[in-house]
Design an enzyme around this catalytic site. Sequence first.
Site, short mmCIF file in Angstrom:
data_model
loop_
_atom_site.label_atom_id
_atom_site.label_comp_id
_atom_site.label_asym_id
_atom_site.label_seq_id
_atom_site.Cartn_x
_atom_site.Cartn_y
_atom_site.Cartn_z
N HIS A 152 4.49 26.69 32.07
CA HIS A 152 5.47 27.33 31.21
C HIS A 152 6.01 26.86 29.98
CE1 HIS A 152 6.83 29.62 35.00
NE2 HIS A 152 6.68 28.45 35.74
C1 BDR Z 1 10.99 26.26 33.98
O1 BDR Z 1 11.82 25.63 35.04
C2 BDR Z 1 11.31 24.34 35.23
O2 BDR Z 1 10.74 24.03 36.61
C3 BDR Z 1 9.91 24.51 34.42
O3 BDR Z 1 9.82 23.09 33.89
C4 BDR Z 1 10.16 25.25 33.25
O4 BDR Z 1 10.81 25.01 32.12
C5 BDR Z 1 10.25 27.53 34.57
O5 BDR Z 1 11.14 28.28 35.15
#
Ligand code: BDR
Length: 316
Positions: A243
Amino acid sequence: MTVTPLIIDTDPGVDDAFAIALATASPEVYLCAVTTVFGNVGVEQTTSNALRLLALCDREDVPVARGADRPLVYPHPFRATYVHGSDGLGGRREMLPALSREPDPADAVDLMAGVLRATEQPVTIAAIGPLTNIALLLATHPSLKPKIGRLVVMGGTLGGGNVTATAEFNVWSDPEAARRVLTEEDLPTVLVPMDLTMRCSVDKDWLAQLESAGPVGSTLVSLTPTYLDHYRRVLGREALVLHDAVALAEAVRPGILDCTPLPVDVECSLGPARGVVLADRRAISPDKPTTGRLVELAMDADLAELHRFLLDRLGR
Ligand code: BDR
Ligand code: CA
């Protein structure tokens, strides 16, 4: 080439680790500061993870300042250890260089304000954790807003959520902060939602190429087994979702993601829709009531180009 000053506000986090490494390998930006926030794990841990990740990337000159340890209004104990492991790095933090320095004595907001004050050029801020520090920065230093050239946020979803049925983790973790940042401010903002980041998942072949590309790449891959287990369950195939690195790609190379301006608002009720990002995808017209403010929503990308870009940079 103009080199853009960059601040990363982060909660490392396996995908945050890839994002930080991407920034340090990108000549388009100069990483001036890393600020930390609670999120995937507690802020003490995210701070030491950030310090160790910068050591891996040979950027121990970058100041790291600790920020918020909980949301602005409603504290909650929920952290994403089931995704990122108890240490935030898949239980593999020992793969990184040992901690060799302390965080900056300033706190996160002061460090960001200092960088903004001192820098002539507009600064890009990449926010890849809960938006608590960014909300506090904008609330307490409104005069510095014009120094922020672009805010790139990983967060939200237009479809299903990850932390609840409807909400994405970063926005849900502090919806009041997200609402302040995404709907009440007027700075140029790109929102990279998880609908797109999920579509940008990388497969085993990509990971194998990164692993053999060099020491930073192979260390990053060594952090991923638990994270891969999680995404195998979520996606039903051997792939993982980076992400925050997708958001960082847009921060370092504007336009690598296809963005559409849409009015965005954040649901802050305490019910089941808490933390939902509402993006109004209807054609805008004055006779239809809408809510929120226009942000650039990253809706699409050339996936092959993005995968090549990430591999090329992280493999350096
Ligand atoms: C986001 O939530 C976190 O777990 C990840 O690092 C990312 O920033 C994805 O939903
Ligand atoms: Ca994150």
